[in-house]
Design an enzyme around this catalytic site. Sequence first.
Site, PDB file in Angstrom:
ATOM      1  CB  SER A   1      42.378  36.201  38.635  1.00  0.00           C
ATOM      2  OG  SER A   1      43.683  36.734  38.602  1.00  0.00           O
ATOM      3  CE  LYS A   2      40.237  36.472  46.200  1.00  0.00           C
ATOM      4  NZ  LYS A   2      39.497  35.235  46.056  1.00  0.00           N
ATOM      5  NE  ARG A   3      47.176  34.795  38.445  1.00  0.00           N
ATOM      6  CZ  ARG A   3      46.391  33.744  38.664  1.00  0.00           C
ATOM      7  NH1 ARG A   3      46.439  33.128  39.818  1.00  0.00           N
ATOM      8  NH2 ARG A   3      45.566  33.306  37.738  1.00  0.00           N
TER       9      ARG A   3
END
Length: 311
Positions: free
Chosen positions: A248-250
């Site tokens: 994910s973008k995290r």
Amino acid sequence: MVGRFAPSPSGRIHLGNILCCLLAWLSVRQQGGEVVLRIEDLDSARCPRRYADQMEEDLWWLGLDWDQGPVVGGPEESYYQSERTELYQAALEKLEEKGLVYPCFCTRAELHAASAPHREDGQVVYAGTCRHLTAAEIAKKAKRRAPALRLRVPGETWGFTDGHMGPYSEDLARDCGDFLLRRSDGMFAYQLAVVVDDAAMGVTEVVRGADLLDSTPRQLYLYHLLGLTPPKFIHFPLLLAPDGRRLSKRDADAGLEVLRDRLTAAEVLGRLAYLAGFNSSAEPKTGAQLLADFDWEKVPREDIRIPEGLF
Ligand code: GLU
């Protein structure tokens, strides 16, 4: 033929987004087609323009160029979904004229009530609570809450043969339910916008992650209702972090903000192509150098786990 990248700039692009752009780019370039870049920033609060600017710059750095889109222009007035809402509104009105759209006043908590069947992706199959409201009930509810808008779907099976994953179908009523066209805050839904845009931009081939495979029957149904010709769909497996989680973008270490400091563009692309089966080793390769060996047959159909230490 025309292919596209359609990233949502809600953060810096990560390896999964890059693989998506690489595969779409290689597929188009091998066929001598055109690449469209469309910025899917419908959720303008989560997708400020500076993220889109950064994404465009990152794609240039990677050498994955586009023939129509931001910076280079093209026949469309805008390649940012946030500036194309008139087109979504027109499509919505077409569906309303067919009597297929109804207002839904359900709250998030009501939608996620324990008894609601959940799809694999965590979305809820809508129970149809607001499907049969009378005009008087609608008027009363509308005084308290702005409604979302949903499309009434039939109990019909809609399917297709994916260019990579093979046959896939869903019973719209049972597996998916009446789905959102516009949220209660006025934001148009991805399903509607993506169909309107791919058709308007003349896209003939959609390459995207397998997490969107189950959106495709809904989109095919919208193509049908709007009298539009659907593209060919090719879904590819998802990249997983070394611990098996979905990227994910995290995942900062899989994001370009970290990778660009350490690696060249050819190192990023060569390693991704190795994971995706069309680079025999993890050696650096540019997009152009990968063209000769790219073949969908080599790309796995199962999720791909990124080995620890590869990037
Ligand atoms: N904007 C979507 C995403 O970033 C992709 C939509 C699509 O390819 O249809 O996941």
